[in-house]
Design a protein around this motif. Structure first.
Motif, short mmCIF file in Angstrom:
data_model
loop_
_atom_site.label_atom_id
_atom_site.label_comp_id
_atom_site.label_asym_id
_atom_site.label_seq_id
_atom_site.Cartn_x
_atom_site.Cartn_y
_atom_site.Cartn_z
N THR A 33 7.80 2.95 7.77
CA THR A 33 8.18 1.72 8.47
C THR A 33 7.30 1.49 9.68
OG1 THR A 33 10.45 2.04 7.74
CG2 THR A 33 10.09 0.48 9.54
N LEU A 34 7.03 2.55 10.44
CA LEU A 34 6.21 2.42 11.64
C LEU A 34 4.79 1.98 11.29
CD1 LEU A 34 7.42 5.57 13.57
CD2 LEU A 34 7.68 3.20 14.31
N ALA A 35 4.23 2.57 10.24
CA ALA A 35 2.87 2.19 9.84
C ALA A 35 2.82 0.71 9.48
CB ALA A 35 2.43 3.05 8.66
N CYS A 36 3.82 0.25 8.76
CA CYS A 36 3.86 -1.17 8.37
C CYS A 36 4.08 -2.06 9.59
CB CYS A 36 4.96 -1.39 7.35
SG CYS A 36 4.67 -0.55 5.76
N ARG B 30 0.83 -1.20 0.00
CA ARG B 30 0.00 0.00 0.00
C ARG B 30 0.87 1.25 0.00
NH1 ARG B 30 -4.78 2.36 0.84
NH2 ARG B 30 -4.82 4.27 2.09
N GLN B 31 1.95 1.26 0.81
CA GLN B 31 2.85 2.41 0.84
C GLN B 31 3.37 2.73 -0.56
OE1 GLN B 31 4.07 4.67 3.07
NE2 GLN B 31 2.67 3.98 4.68
N GLY C 193 -2.27 -7.09 12.63
CA GLY C 193 -2.75 -8.13 11.72
C GLY C 193 -3.68 -7.62 10.65
N ARG C 194 -3.47 -6.39 10.21
CA ARG C 194 -4.30 -5.81 9.15
C ARG C 194 -3.46 -4.84 8.33
NH1 ARG C 194 -8.83 -2.82 12.60
NH2 ARG C 194 -8.54 -4.63 13.94
N ALA C 195 -3.73 -4.77 7.03
CA ALA C 195 -2.93 -3.93 6.13
C ALA C 195 -3.01 -2.46 6.51
CB ALA C 195 -3.36 -4.14 4.69
#
Length: 342
Positions: A31-34, A15-16, A41-43
């Motif tokens: 990186t933090l968002a991922c 998504r990024q 456990g969700r995109a």
């Protein structure tokens, strides 16, 4: 112990790559968002619901002149937390976090009606220079107090846990633990804590050296915790262990919480997968402890307060990382040509 969701992490990375920005242009925020995607456990991770727990206890070694403040300050600060006048009290209100204070070993009696968790194991730890700071059963009881606090926070809906601490003299046992579990020398770990002078610094270093020598045959993280740790440090280790067991991430604050995290990782190495270091404090040896766990701090503002303050300051940035990840349009949604468009 559960593991972060690798497929959710991969979906978040994908998504990024589609968001309307040059690849990697948001740096660590991406990186933090991922990372939170993997933890939840969700995109697209949800907005965080932080909970702060401050564990308070006293230390026998504090009466050996290793702190710039008298031991009575621990109990006085617990009352300040309850009144809402401490730094962490202010920060908790600002970031909309719950704040719970746990007496796990303060060397004073509190009114039973005071709105704290009364989980006192004993009236402070013993002097680690001369004998084990805690008996094994006491150490286990303190760990369980931390586990119980994490369970309460998670049951109330928290999706991010922050441990804070209050205990005059607690940088001394923390330094001893970091030395014991990382192999570092006291000269590279023992710092000024609350601001001791050169003589106080020498006493601190001497206390750590004496404790390490006394307990030199100890060979487990739990054993070192009982020998040279402290009741609130044990509780924080339990807090991190329970958070990881429940699959909920926790922020590691400063020097004392890093020592507790090092213990938790020594008890179960998979705990590390659920920890995020908020900052690098001014306390000597803090970065060394984080490096031993493979954690990289997010910022350095020269903090050395403790209480969970550095971790609390991180929360707005984490919320923004998640919000950017969730709400930015993709190239397709915005009708914007990406770099591969011809």
């Amino acid at each position: 112990m559960p593991h972060p969701d690798a497929s959710a992490f991969d979906a978040a990375v994908a998504r990024q790559a589609r968001l309307t920005k040059p690849a990697g242009s948001l740096g660590k925020l991406e990186t933090l968002a991922c990372q939170f995607a993997a933890w939840q456990g969700r995109a697209i991770p949800s907005r965080l619901r932080p909970a702060i727990t401050v564990f308070a206890a006293d230390h026998g070694v504090a009466r050996s002149g290793v702190s710039a403040y008298p031991v009575e300050v621990t109990a006085e600060m617990v009352k300040n937390f309850v009144r809402g006048g401490a730094a962490i009290s202010v920060l908790a209100r600002e970031i909309d976090a719950t704040l719970e204070v746990v007496d796990v070993g303060v060397a004073a009696d509190f009114d039973p009606a005071m709105p704290i968790v009364h989980a006192k194991v004993r009236y402070g730890s013993r002097n680690l220079c001369d004998e084990p700071a805690m008996q094994e059963q006491e150490c286990e009881q303190a760990i369980e107090a931390g586990r119980a606090a994490a369970r309460r926070a998670i049951a109330a809906g928290a999706t991010l846990l922050i441990a804070g601490e209050m205990g005059i003299g607690n940088t001394t046992p923390s330094a001893a633990l970091i030395c014991a579990l990382s192999g570092a020398r006291p000269v590279d770990v023992v710092g000024r804590g609350t601001g001791v002078d050169d003589q106080g610094m020498a006493r601190k270093r001497g206390a750590v050296e004496k404790a390490l020598l006394r307990a030199r045959t100890t060979d487990t993280a739990a054993g070192w915790l009982a020998e040279v740790g402290g009741l609130e440090i044990a509780a924080i280790a339990g807090y991190y262990l329970e958070a990881a067991s429940a699959g909920v991430p926790a922020l590691v604050d400063g020097f004392i919480t890093a020592a507790a995290a090092l213990v938790a990782c020594g008890i179960d190495i998979d705990t590390r997968d659920w920890l995020l270091a908020s900052h690098r404090s001014r306390e000597l040896g803090h970065e060394l402890a984080l490096t031993a766990m493979g954690l990289e701090p997010l910022y350095d503002f020269g903090l050395r307060l403790g209480e969970g303050s550095g971790a609390a300051l991180t929360v707005p940035m984490l919320q923004m990382a998640i919000r950017l990840h969730a709400d930015m349009a993709t190239f397709a949604e915005a009708g914007v040509s990406d770099r591969d468009h011809e």
